[in-house]
Scaffold this motif. Structure first.
Motif, PDB file in Angstrom:
ATOM      1  N   GLY A   1      28.933  44.305  41.129  1.00 34.76           N
ATOM      2  CA  GLY A   1      28.251  43.876  39.696  1.00 34.76           C
ATOM      3  C   GLY A   1      29.269  44.445  38.210  1.00 34.76           C
ATOM      4  N   SER A   2      29.038  43.986  37.589  1.00 34.66           N
ATOM      5  CA  SER A   2      29.286  43.847  36.822  1.00 34.66           C
ATOM      6  C   SER A   2      29.790  45.412  35.475  1.00 34.66           C
ATOM      7  CB  SER A   2      30.174  43.073  35.925  1.00 34.66           C
ATOM      8  OG  SER A   2      30.962  42.915  34.494  1.00 34.66           O
ATOM      9  N   PRO A   3      30.585  45.962  35.090  1.00 34.62           N
ATOM     10  CA  PRO A   3      32.149  45.244  35.187  1.00 34.62           C
ATOM     11  C   PRO A   3      32.883  45.517  36.701  1.00 34.62           C
ATOM     12  CG  PRO A   3      31.932  47.521  33.777  1.00 34.62           C
ATOM     13  CD  PRO A   3      30.531  47.090  34.617  1.00 34.62           C
ATOM     14  N   LEU A   4      33.586  45.846  36.723  1.00 34.95           N
ATOM     15  CA  LEU A   4      35.114  45.972  37.603  1.00 34.95           C
ATOM     16  C   LEU A   4      35.711  47.095  37.210  1.00 34.95           C
ATOM     17  CD1 LEU A   4      35.840  45.000  40.628  1.00 34.95           C
ATOM     18  CD2 LEU A   4      37.805  43.607  39.463  1.00 34.95           C
ATOM     19  N   TRP A   5      36.156  48.239  37.921  1.00 34.37           N
ATOM     20  CA  TRP A   5      37.407  49.224  37.675  1.00 34.37           C
ATOM     21  C   TRP A   5      38.265  49.229  38.277  1.00 34.37           C
ATOM     22  CZ3 TRP A   5      34.470  52.393  34.520  1.00 34.37           C
ATOM     23  CH2 TRP A   5      33.420  52.015  33.467  1.00 34.37           C
ATOM     24  N   LEU A   6      38.429  49.621  37.563  1.00 33.48           N
ATOM     25  CA  LEU A   6      40.232  49.188  38.654  1.00 33.48           C
ATOM     26  C   LEU A   6      40.921  50.349  38.152  1.00 33.48           C
ATOM     27  CD1 LEU A   6      41.854  45.456  37.659  1.00 33.48           C
ATOM     28  CD2 LEU A   6      39.850  46.299  39.266  1.00 33.48           C
ATOM     29  N   CYS A   7      41.865  51.086  39.037  1.00 31.53           N
ATOM     30  CA  CYS A   7      42.695  52.530  39.135  1.00 31.53           C
ATOM     31  C   CYS A   7      43.784  52.099  39.665  1.00 31.53           C
ATOM     32  CB  CYS A   7      42.436  53.239  39.843  1.00 31.53           C
ATOM     33  SG  CYS A   7      42.132  53.575  41.285  1.00 31.53           S
ATOM     34  N   HIS A   8      44.784  52.684  39.637  1.00 28.84           N
ATOM     35  CA  HIS A   8      46.263  52.595  40.482  1.00 28.84           C
ATOM     36  C   HIS A   8      46.433  53.495  40.975  1.00 28.84           C
ATOM     37  CE1 HIS A   8      48.277  55.465  37.078  1.00 28.84           C
ATOM     38  NE2 HIS A   8      47.741  54.818  36.546  1.00 28.84           N
ATOM     39  N   ARG A   9      45.462  54.890  41.255  1.00 27.94           N
ATOM     40  CA  ARG A   9      45.890  56.155  42.142  1.00 27.94           C
ATOM     41  C   ARG A   9      45.483  55.456  44.270  1.00 27.94           C
ATOM     42  NH1 ARG A   9      44.269  61.102  38.902  1.00 27.94           N
ATOM     43  NH2 ARG A   9      44.990  62.124  40.674  1.00 27.94           N
ATOM     44  N   VAL A  10      46.257  55.338  45.060  1.00 28.33           N
ATOM     45  CA  VAL A  10      45.968  55.647  45.958  1.00 28.33           C
ATOM     46  C   VAL A  10      45.571  56.536  46.182  1.00 28.33           C
ATOM     47  CG1 VAL A  10      47.898  57.092  46.678  1.00 28.33           C
ATOM     48  CG2 VAL A  10      46.515  55.151  47.896  1.00 28.33           C
ATOM     49  N   GLU A  11      45.155  57.842  46.061  1.00 25.17           N
ATOM     50  CA  GLU A  11      44.391  59.197  46.490  1.00 25.17           C
ATOM     51  C   GLU A  11      43.445  58.668  46.173  1.00 25.17           C
ATOM     52  OE1 GLU A  11      46.133  60.400  42.512  1.00 25.17           O
ATOM     53  OE2 GLU A  11      46.729  58.818  44.373  1.00 25.17           O
ATOM     54  N   PHE A  12      42.680  57.915  44.673  1.00 31.92           N
ATOM     55  CA  PHE A  12      41.239  57.824  45.063  1.00 31.92           C
ATOM     56  C   PHE A  12      40.487  56.573  46.156  1.00 31.92           C
ATOM     57  CE2 PHE A  12      41.489  57.700  40.415  1.00 31.92           C
ATOM     58  CZ  PHE A  12      42.129  59.310  39.751  1.00 31.92           C
ATOM     59  N   GLY A  13      41.144  56.436  46.996  1.00 31.09           N
ATOM     60  CA  GLY A  13      40.473  55.592  48.269  1.00 31.09           C
ATOM     61  C   GLY A  13      39.632  54.444  47.761  1.00 31.09           C
ATOM     62  N   GLY A  14      40.653  53.704  46.705  1.00 36.41           N
ATOM     63  CA  GLY A  14      39.567  52.312  46.339  1.00 36.41           C
ATOM     64  C   GLY A  14      40.347  51.234  47.280  1.00 36.41           C
TER      65      GLY A  14
ATOM     66  N   ASP B   1      42.501  56.989  33.836  1.00 35.83           N
ATOM     67  CA  ASP B   1      42.859  56.465  35.028  1.00 35.83           C
ATOM     68  C   ASP B   1      42.421  54.788  35.349  1.00 35.83           C
ATOM     69  OD1 ASP B   1      44.218  58.755  36.541  1.00 35.83           O
ATOM     70  OD2 ASP B   1      42.663  59.736  36.644  1.00 35.83           O
ATOM     71  N   LEU B   2      41.669  55.107  34.289  1.00 35.36           N
ATOM     72  CA  LEU B   2      40.077  53.673  34.858  1.00 35.36           C
ATOM     73  C   LEU B   2      40.891  52.566  33.555  1.00 35.36           C
ATOM     74  CD1 LEU B   2      37.294  55.653  34.879  1.00 35.36           C
ATOM     75  CD2 LEU B   2      38.797  54.502  36.244  1.00 35.36           C
ATOM     76  N   MET B   3      41.117  51.327  34.454  1.00 38.41           N
ATOM     77  CA  MET B   3      40.447  49.771  33.312  1.00 38.41           C
ATOM     78  C   MET B   3      39.058  49.712  33.444  1.00 38.41           C
ATOM     79  SD  MET B   3      43.214  46.590  32.600  1.00 38.41           S
ATOM     80  CE  MET B   3      44.605  48.268  32.091  1.00 38.41           C
ATOM     81  N   ILE B   4      38.641  49.104  32.620  1.00 39.82           N
ATOM     82  CA  ILE B   4      37.143  48.382  32.903  1.00 39.82           C
ATOM     83  C   ILE B   4      37.508  46.705  32.564  1.00 39.82           C
ATOM     84  CG2 ILE B   4      35.465  48.063  31.507  1.00 39.82           C
ATOM     85  CD1 ILE B   4      36.030  51.338  30.718  1.00 39.82           C
ATOM     86  N   VAL B   5      37.155  46.313  33.831  1.00 39.74           N
ATOM     87  CA  VAL B   5      37.664  44.124  33.679  1.00 39.74           C
ATOM     88  C   VAL B   5      35.910  43.646  33.110  1.00 39.74           C
ATOM     89  CG1 VAL B   5      38.144  42.955  35.031  1.00 39.74           C
ATOM     90  CG2 VAL B   5      39.253  44.517  34.557  1.00 39.74           C
ATOM     91  N   SER B   6      35.907  43.378  32.628  1.00 40.89           N
ATOM     92  CA  SER B   6      33.706  42.735  32.130  1.00 40.89           C
ATOM     93  C   SER B   6      34.304  41.057  32.360  1.00 40.89           C
ATOM     94  CB  SER B   6      33.726  43.262  31.294  1.00 40.89           C
ATOM     95  OG  SER B   6      34.314  42.895  30.360  1.00 40.89           O
ATOM     96  N   SER B   7      35.368  41.129  32.015  1.00 41.37           N
ATOM     97  CA  SER B   7      35.657  39.012  32.264  1.00 41.37           C
ATOM     98  C   SER B   7      37.098  38.689  33.047  1.00 41.37           C
ATOM     99  CB  SER B   7      35.803  38.264  30.873  1.00 41.37           C
ATOM    100  OG  SER B   7      36.620  39.340  29.957  1.00 41.37           O
ATOM    101  N   VAL B   8      37.140  37.438  33.291  1.00 41.55           N
ATOM    102  CA  VAL B   8      37.714  36.429  33.749  1.00 41.55           C
ATOM    103  C   VAL B   8      38.961  36.120  33.089  1.00 41.55           C
ATOM    104  CG1 VAL B   8      37.799  38.031  35.644  1.00 41.55           C
ATOM    105  CG2 VAL B   8      36.656  35.751  35.203  1.00 41.55           C
ATOM    106  N   ALA B   9      39.825  34.984  33.451  1.00 35.96           N
ATOM    107  CA  ALA B   9      40.577  33.789  32.732  1.00 35.96           C
ATOM    108  C   ALA B   9      40.373  33.411  33.939  1.00 35.96           C
ATOM    109  CB  ALA B   9      41.631  34.086  32.554  1.00 35.96           C
ATOM    110  N   GLU B  10      39.654  31.876  34.587  1.00 43.33           N
ATOM    111  CA  GLU B  10      39.428  30.923  35.321  1.00 43.33           C
ATOM    112  C   GLU B  10      40.412  29.756  35.122  1.00 43.33           C
ATOM    113  OE1 GLU B  10      35.759  30.124  36.651  1.00 43.33           O
ATOM    114  OE2 GLU B  10      36.032  27.962  35.503  1.00 43.33           O
TER     115      GLU B  10
END
Length: 529
Positions: free
Chosen positions: A395-408, A437-446
């Motif tokens: 769903g929304s929002p999208l949760w992004l991280c850059h740490r590989v150990e989090f297993g995303g 560790d997080l970036m919260i993404v709720s919108s996109v550029a199309e």
């Protein structure tokens, strides 16, 4: 959970599609030779008496009345002007062809173009509504093509084919104008062929005057109005002679002349050379002049471009061939100038859905986790994830991280990962993850199908190579979203570092003074509280 999506409802003057084709009943036609009462002229005489001036048949004065024949002069005092959107309205002179209880309709008079249709020179009556794609292209056109031809002709045939707007100014369509010319009753030079129109719902225009200070209202006689139009037309070179710069097509001097006529000299002087003036020049260059075919431009034959795929990281930039940023980034979506983007997915219609990573905002979100940590919300695009057809799985929002150990879930080869809501909640609760560790993404550029590939070919975008340098950059990108401190970065430093990855030597970015200034204005209007 707040969503940060750009408030991209079109600025001012657009109406729902259901009203785009509204047609009034034809107004009663009166011969120019008939005796008639012109209330504007009577008011002008009263004003002249109050000012102890001699009455004149030529007049222009400021009036609080909105009615058919009112002239709207684009305002310069509104908090959100026309520098970033709908630049064609900036310092426009707009004549109301219709004003009643159901609809208000007007056309811009001071935006000539270098384009023609069937040998008739076109004027921009509106830069988007009912212009049939002639100025902005078919993909961005709104409503069917409508052409209004102003003239001051009189006589049986002219009266029969026209609706009178005010005394001395009538309007017909292009077919009517062609018929008058074919009959010998007129010449092409008798007409001002205006493409498109502006429309307002009942009460909408009055609100824009009262609350937004979008317009100055003026009353003028038909002779003064057409004299200004004639002066513009005589000063225009042939359409084939236009070169980049477009100074003769801005129409600002016509606006200034009428503004001085209503006593607004100070506004003319104070606004001269403003950002909005210069952005209008760019809009005219992009839409009212024939496109230039420069090497490597989007109008050149197709060339091989880097493949676009999920996880590709992009930098927007000025095209090497023209030293210009894409018109979309300058005139409409300024947040994409000097942007670092990642491709998240593809929509059903083949459009690419991307996320801007280096545009923090003043909006702060507090996470439901021990210590109630806070994080800045980035402005990642102008379309909510929920309406973008992007399958986030969470769903929304999208949760992004850059740490590989989090297993995303990996996002291509970018070194970024998507976390599920369950993963996020678990790691925040047990303390293995922090808000930083997080970036919260709720919108996109199309980007429309083929648009990114076209921009890559033109050099308006570049691919950031994956690898360790990019992975090392992510913590610095993430730090832009720190809620500590009041400073709000424009993200340009991050963009520059990413743009140099893979280069043999550091390159100085091409000067983009106007685009930089427009980005700063965008940040002031949209990213700051």
């Amino acid at each position: 959970m707040p969503s940060i999506v750009l408030p991209f409802a079109t600025l001012g003057l657009l109406v729902p599609p259901s009203l785009l084709h509204h047609q009034r009943s034809p107004a009663p036609r009166m011969s120019a030779y008939e005796e008639e009462i012109d209330w504007r002229e009577m008011r002008a005489r009263l004003i002249a008496q109050e000012n102890q001036a001699a009455p004149s048949k030529s007049f222009v004065y400021e009036s609080p009345i909105i009615e058919q024949g009112t002239v709207l002069l684009g305002g310069t005092k509104q908090a959100f002007g026309f520098a970033l959107r709908q630049q064609f309205f900036h310092k426009c002179v707009l004549l109301l062809l219709q004003h009643d209880d159901t609809f208000t309709k007007g056309i811009i008079l001071n935006r000539p173009s270098a384009l023609t249709l069937d040998g008739w020179r076109l004027w921009c009556g509106h830069g988007q509504v009912a212009e049939g794609g002639l100025f902005v292209g078919s993909d961005d056109a709104i409503g069917d093509l409508e052409i209004n031809c102003l003239h001051s002709l009189s006589g049986f045939m002219a009266d029969r084919l026209s609706n009178r707007v005010i005394k001395g100014v009538s309007c017909t369509n292009l077919a009517g104008a062609k018929a008058l010319v074919a009959s010998g009753a007129a010449q092409q030079s008798d007409f001002y062929v205006c493409v498109g129109y502006s429309g307002w719902r009942p009460g909408q225009l009055q609100m824009e005057v009262d609350k937004r200070e979008s317009w100055y209202l003026a009353a003028t006689d038909g002779g003064t109005l057409l004299k200004e139009c004639l002066r513009q037309a005589k000063e225009l070179p042939p359409t084939s002679d236009y070169m980049p710069g477009a100074a003769g097509l801005l129409g600002i001097e016509t606006w200034a002349s009428l503004m001085r006529g209503i006593g607004r000299d100070v506004d003319v002087v104070k606004s001269e050379g403003s950002l909005a003036d210069r952005m209008l020049g760019e809009w005219v260059r992009a839409h009212l002049l024939p496109p230039l075919d420069t090497p490597g431009s989007s109008t050149s034959p197709a060339m091989a471009s880097p493949a676009v795929a999920v996880g590709v990281v992009l930098c927007s930039r000025a095209a090497p061939s023209s030293a210009r940023v894409a018109d979309r980034f300058l005139l409409r979506d300024q947040f994409l100038h000097k942007a670092l983007l990642i491709v998240l997915g593809q929509g059903r219609d083949g459009q690419w859905l991307t996320c801007v990573l280096n545009r923090p905002s003043d909006a702060i979100i507090q996470l439901n986790a021990p210590g109630k940590p806070r994080r800045r919300m980035p402005i990642c695009g102008n379309r909510p994830i929920g309406g973008s057809r992007l399958d986030t799985g969470t769903g929304s929002p999208l949760w992004l991280c850059h740490r590989v150990e989090f297993g995303g879930t990996p996002i291509g080869d970018s070194g970024l990962f998507q976390l599920s809501s369950e993963q996020l909640a678990s790691k925040l609760q047990d303390g293995s993850a922090a808000a930083s560790d997080l970036m919260i993404v709720s919108s996109v550029a199309e980007f429309k199908q083929g648009e990114l590939a076209q921009m890559l070919t033109a050099g308006e975008m570049s691919v950031v190579p994956p690898g360790q340098p990019l992975r090392d950059l992510w913590p610095r990108v993430w730090s832009l979203m720190s809620a500590d401190g009041d400073a709000l970065s424009d993200g340009a430093d991050i963009w520059y570092i990413a743009s140099q990855f893979g280069a043999e030597q550091l390159a100085v970015p091409a000067p983009n003074g106007l685009a930089d200034e427009a980005l700063a204005e965008w940040i002031r209007c949209f990213a700051r509280s």
